[in-house]
Write a protein that holds these residues in place. Structure first.
Motif, mmCIF file in Angstrom:
data_model
loop_
_atom_site.group_PDB
_atom_site.id
_atom_site.type_symbol
_atom_site.label_atom_id
_atom_site.label_comp_id
_atom_site.label_asym_id
_atom_site.label_seq_id
_atom_site.Cartn_x
_atom_site.Cartn_y
_atom_site.Cartn_z
ATOM 1 N N TRP A 139 30.777 79.369 12.818
ATOM 2 C CA TRP A 139 29.609 78.513 13.077
ATOM 3 C C TRP A 139 29.326 77.578 11.904
ATOM 4 O O TRP A 139 29.101 76.381 12.091
ATOM 5 C CB TRP A 139 28.391 79.390 13.361
ATOM 6 C CG TRP A 139 27.155 78.622 13.704
ATOM 7 C CD1 TRP A 139 26.822 78.101 14.924
ATOM 8 C CD2 TRP A 139 26.085 78.290 12.813
ATOM 9 N NE1 TRP A 139 25.608 77.459 14.860
ATOM 10 C CE2 TRP A 139 25.132 77.557 13.578
ATOM 11 C CE3 TRP A 139 25.832 78.539 11.475
ATOM 12 C CZ2 TRP A 139 23.954 77.072 13.023
ATOM 13 C CZ3 TRP A 139 24.653 78.051 10.915
ATOM 14 C CH2 TRP A 139 23.730 77.325 11.685
ATOM 15 N N ARG A 162 24.533 87.524 21.884
ATOM 16 C CA ARG A 162 23.860 86.240 21.694
ATOM 17 C C ARG A 162 24.332 85.568 20.418
ATOM 18 O O ARG A 162 24.580 84.352 20.391
ATOM 19 C CB ARG A 162 22.352 86.457 21.654
ATOM 20 C CG ARG A 162 21.543 85.181 21.424
ATOM 21 C CD ARG A 162 20.081 85.526 21.194
ATOM 22 N NE ARG A 162 19.294 84.340 20.885
ATOM 23 C CZ ARG A 162 18.084 84.374 20.350
ATOM 24 N NH1 ARG A 162 17.523 85.539 20.093
ATOM 25 N NH2 ARG A 162 17.432 83.262 20.083
ATOM 26 N N GLN A 210 29.860 78.330 19.904
ATOM 27 C CA GLN A 210 29.480 77.201 20.737
ATOM 28 C C GLN A 210 30.255 75.961 20.309
ATOM 29 O O GLN A 210 30.332 75.632 19.122
ATOM 30 C CB GLN A 210 27.980 76.947 20.632
ATOM 31 C CG GLN A 210 27.458 75.955 21.649
ATOM 32 C CD GLN A 210 25.942 75.897 21.627
ATOM 33 O OE1 GLN A 210 25.304 76.467 20.764
ATOM 34 N NE2 GLN A 210 25.364 75.200 22.585
ATOM 35 N N GLN A 269 26.432 81.934 20.228
ATOM 36 C CA GLN A 269 25.952 80.789 19.461
ATOM 37 C C GLN A 269 26.959 80.369 18.400
ATOM 38 O O GLN A 269 27.150 79.179 18.154
ATOM 39 C CB GLN A 269 24.604 81.108 18.808
ATOM 40 C CG GLN A 269 23.465 81.191 19.797
ATOM 41 C CD GLN A 269 22.092 81.064 19.136
ATOM 42 O OE1 GLN A 269 21.139 81.641 19.586
ATOM 43 N NE2 GLN A 269 21.999 80.297 18.072
#
Length: 932
Positions: free
Chosen positions: A369, A97, A104, A101
């Motif tokens: 990220w 997970r 993304q 993320q």
């Protein structure tokens, strides 16, 4: 005309926050077991050791901590220890997970995997699970040399150093092996470019003269080898040696790309911001100016925003065609104000086409990220400020965003990816067919070949028992499913006005644009748009509205059950296909192929070109396969007869055979040469042309191109052939059987890159589904009159063979295949789509051992037992009804192409057959010749 709203700040905000990223400079994720060895606080600082303690009070750290709380779903007041505890829980219970993320919005990664020991990090292709398109490698040249040295010096001792020729032999071997590895990497499609870390080692003040650098390397190389042998330390950090490796790489890149107008694979260079071992003064990219001038066909990518030398780097990117500025690493290493100042400096004079996004992500997924989030945040603030001050329009800001995030890297590294941002189509929840009957009448010439029980007369009769009705939903098969992209629709399509402006600058005389599309029956439809109105369309984002019913009509506008007078389709020119028309056109004009859109600007499933893009994207993004395609235009030139009692058409030449040039044929050279030169003048390359076997028949061989461009060029080229012929008072026809003894095909050559899965694609996929595919590649009753044994037409058996022209799939060489069961009646988008869908099914099956063997003999010369040894057990359809039957029963292929589409297509073919069956044989032949 339907004009979508002009771009606004809201649409700009949406693009900045959501447009996909090509990350042009990143590194591998560390092995999960080693995550704890990398302190999380290191992601916002280059400090190490004791100096890292102070990082907790820096603006970059404080801002990143706030953002990481959001990522880990921590309370706003969570301290650093609580944040780390929450992260540890995520890594323990659901690391997948976290990775999803963190990646993304990342479309593709270009990974420098020379950062550390390969055993410490995950391989570059591991990251593909989180990106839309495959990752590519960036080869670090110092790592190549260091690993070569380590392998060369295995077992070497101090005693060996005393040998008279030891250093010379070692140097020769190193340079030879280094050159070999660089050359192999240049040819490797997995390698997007190269990189040097000379900035860290000895600085950017590289000796620009290659010959001098080679002379200076001797003594430093000997000292380097001695250290390698005695201390087992292979890091290269001697200026002469480092300079030589960079220049040798540049020499190889230049040698492998001899044309000055063609750029080699890029070379990335660390500049500015870096680890503490950097010499800050020598990290100024201005030091590179002499080297840049010496290697003008090698793109230089200046990494890390060149901070704090951003202005110097921006100047180089502005004045040299081969310099680009990467605006990475300062996200998240610099404060918000610092990041904004750096972007301002980058934009002071640097064109938006020279700026590239990167994350410098490494080891920890959070690094990707944070860079992504912070860049979008600061970039949006800056653009809104520029828009409000009217320095740029929202449209220009959107275009620049797309360039920096995606387009510039895509072009520079020759990735040929597509930014899938708008919805290609919105699939209905239940796909159904719209008809219950087949497509031929029992009175057709092929009636005898129809499958048992096939009623071709009654519209209400089912084609075959399992053929679903228009109301019964079809259960999806376990075969191919559409790929998991693109995302839902988000914003109206915005034309690439830069592409349009460039075209008009090169063709200012153009007064008219033919906006064209190919309908279900392979008829070219067009709207003629004056250039002033076309210009308005481009600036406003308008489309041409046509009735939904226009897609359901026959060649003469005859109605079919598919025709629906309610609803609208919006025709949107694809500027990638925009090109000048030939010199014989009445006024200077251009032609452009189009997509079909819905009222929201999304592509729709009925659109032939959109379907092709969907399948191409699946191959490229999900399977790492690129395709090239080249077509052969076989055409028969005919004279019209004025006498009522004569045949309507006669062949242009009768003293005619394959490859001949009789005096009668020689008189047609002006026609043939005008066609070839007209195609060349509008950018369609003809590799050769020659006479074919049939009277009046010639072939023009087009150069290979990426798949969609190749079909677009084919359609535009066919128009040129037909129009130049008409100017000479002739009819050029693609009819597969215009006269007895004359068979006209439309062969396609398709190449896979990489070629290693071509058997899975063509034998395991295309060949397996070939009978059904024939419903698209041989779409008329008369198409099957051309298919025969012993006539070089591809034969009648479902088989393949290397350089065998008596099989429908001819393997030309590894990765390159010829589709021979294909003629000029086919809607080429549909035909190639069916081939692609079949090939993807073959890839998905993962089967590598096939019963169908390489046939090096004419299958028709074999008896049943002989054919069985080659796995040949099935014949091609002998008529369209049999091909339609095969299509309806091929669940996986139908599911891949779309059930509604297949149903509509067959319904229209049925209506077409009913129309043609009312004509005499001669009327039908003339009717088809006039239209194809």
């Amino acid at each position: 005309m339907e004009a979508p709203p002009k771009p606004t700040v809201d649409s700009l905000r949406h693009v900045v926050n959501n447009f996909p990223i090509i990350d042009n400079h990143a590194h591998n994720i560390i092995q999960p077991a080693l995550v704890d060895t990398i302190p999380l606080e290191s992601i916002t600082t280059e400090a190490q050791g004791r100096a890292m303690r102070d990082a907790f009070k820096s603006l970059p750290h404080l801002r990143a901590a706030r953002q990481l709380r959001r990522l880990y779903e921590c309370p706003d007041d969570a301290n650093w220890e609580e944040l780390l505890a929450q992260r540890e829980e995520w890594l323990r219970t659901d690391p997948e997970r976290l990775n999803q993320q963190c990646f993304q919005g990342v479309h593709a990664l270009l990974i420098d995997d020379g950062l550390s020991n390969p055993d410490k990090v995950l391989p570059y292709h591991w990251h593909n699970r989180y990106t839309k398109a495959p990752s590519k490698r960036i080869v670090r040249i110092e790592t190549v040399a260091e690993r070569l040295m380590e392998s060369l010096l295995v077992g070497v001792t101090d005693d060996d150093l005393d040998a008279a020729t030891f250093f010379t032999d070692t140097w020769v071997t190193l340079t030879e092996e280094f050159e070999k590895e660089i050359q192999e990497a240049i040819l490797d499609p997995e390698v997007a470019g190269f990189k040097t870390v000379i900035c860290y080692r000895t600085g950017l003040d590289i000796e620009p003269d290659y010959e001098r650098a080679a002379r200076d390397v001797g003594h430093p190389f000997e000292r380097y080898v001695e250290r390698c042998v005695r201390k087992k330390k292979y890091r290269i950090e001697r200026k002469a040696l480092n300079d030589y490796l960079v220049l040798r790489t540049l020499e190889i890149l230049s040698e492998e790309t001899p044309r000055l107008d063609v750029m080699s694979k890029p070379l990335q260079l660390h500049t500015g911001l870096g680890d503490k071992d950097i010499d800050l003064l020598k990290s100024n990219p201005g030091c590179l100016q002499p080297v840049i001038e010496n290697y003008t066909n090698v793109p230089f990518v200046l990494l890390h925003s060149a901070y704090p030398y951003t202005r110097e780097a921006g100047y180089l990117a502005t004045v040299y065609k081969n310099v680009y500025l990467d605006i990475g690493e300062v996200f998240p290493m610099v404060s918000r104000d610092g990041q904004k100042a750096i972007l301002r400096q980058a934009l002071e004079i640097t064109p938006g086409s020279k700026l590239l996004y990167s994350s410098d992500g490494h080891y920890l997924p959070e690094t990707y990220w944070l860079a992504n989030v912070q860049f979008r945040e600061v970039w949006l603030d800056l653009l809104i400020e520029y828009v409000e001050k009217e320095d740029v329009t929202p449209h220009q800001a959107i275009a620049m965003t797309k360039d920096i995030l995606f387009n510039n890297s895509n072009i520079l590294y020759n990735l040929q990816y597509e930014a899938v941002f708008n919805d290609l189509f919105v699939p209905p929840k239940t796909l159904t067919y719209n008809i219950k009957s087949p497509v031929e009448s029992s009175t057709s010439p092929n009636a005898a070949s129809m499958p048992p029980g096939l009623n071709l007369q009654q519209h209400a009769s089912p084609l075959a028992p399992p053929y679903p009705s228009s109301t019964a939903p079809r259960t999806p098969s376990e075969g191919y499913q559409p790929p998991p992209f693109p995302p839902p629709p988000t914003e109206p399509q915005v034309y690439d006005t830069q592409l349009y402006d460039t075209f008009m600058q090169q063709n200012p005389e153009v007064k008219l644009v033919y906006v064209q599309w190919l309908d279900y029956m392979s008829t070219i439809r067009a709207r003629m748009v004056p250039i002033k109105e076309f210009d308005r369309m481009m600036r406003s984002g308008s489309r041409i509205g046509i009735s939904q019913g226009n897609t359901g009509t026959l060649q003469n506008d005859g109605s079919t059950p598919v025709m629906n007078p309610i609803g609208q389709i919006y025709v949107e020119p694809d500027l990638r296909s925009l090109r000048r028309t030939h010199h014989r056109d009445a006024i200077p004009s251009a032609t452009v192929l189009s997509f079909w859109r819905d009222e929201r600007g999304n592509r729709i499933r009925e659109c032939p070109r959109a379907n092709m893009e969907l399948l191409i994207n699946d191959l490229q993004y999900n399977r790492g396969i690129k395709l090239l395609c080249g077509f052969e235009i076989e055409v028969t030139f005919l004279r019209r007869s004025d006498a009522p009692q004569d045949e309507a058409f006669t062949p242009l030449t009768r003293t005619h055979a394959w490859g001949t040039m009789s005096p009668e044929q020689w008189l047609q050279i002006p026609l043939l040469a005008e066609i070839a030169t007209s195609l060349s003048d509008i950018g369609i390359e003809v590799q050769q042309f020659h006479s074919e076997s049939g009277q009046g028949q010639y072939e023009f061989v087009l150069a290979p191109q990426p798949l969609l461009a190749s079909v677009d060029s084919l359609i535009q080229a066919r128009q040129v052939v037909a129009q130049i012929a008409a100017f000479h008072g002739l009819r050029a026809t693609l009819h597969p059987k215009p006269f007895p003894g004359i068979g006209t095909a439309a062969h396609a050559h398709i190449s896979l890159d990489p070629p290693d899965k071509d058997l899975q694609f063509f034998v395991g996929g295309v060949l397996k589904h070939l009978p059904a595919i024939c419903a698209f590649t041989l779409p008329e009753v008369v198409s099957y009159d051309r298919v025969a044994d012993d006539s070089w037409t591809g034969g009648t058996w479902v088989a393949w063979g290397t350089q065998n022209r008596e099989v429908p799939l001819r393997r030309v060489s590894g990765g390159r295949w010829e589709i021979r069961c294909l003629d000029g009646f086919a809607n080429m988008y549909f035909a190639i789509n069916a081939i692609l869908a079949g090939g993807i099914l073959g890839l998905k099956s993962n089967v590598v051992d096939f019963p169908q063997r390489d046939v090096r003999i004419n299958p028709s010369s074999l008896d049943e037992e002989g054919r069985a040894t080659y796995g040949i057990t099935q014949k091609l359809p002998v008529g369209f009804a049999e091909a339609a039957f095969a299509l309806v029963h091929d669940d996986d292929l139908v599911e891949s192409l779309g059930q509604e589409f297949v149903g509509d297509y067959l319904a229209m073919k049925k209506s077409e057959h009913e129309m043609l069956s009312k004509m005499s044989d001669e009327e039908r032949r003339v009717w088809l010749i006039e239209r194809y």
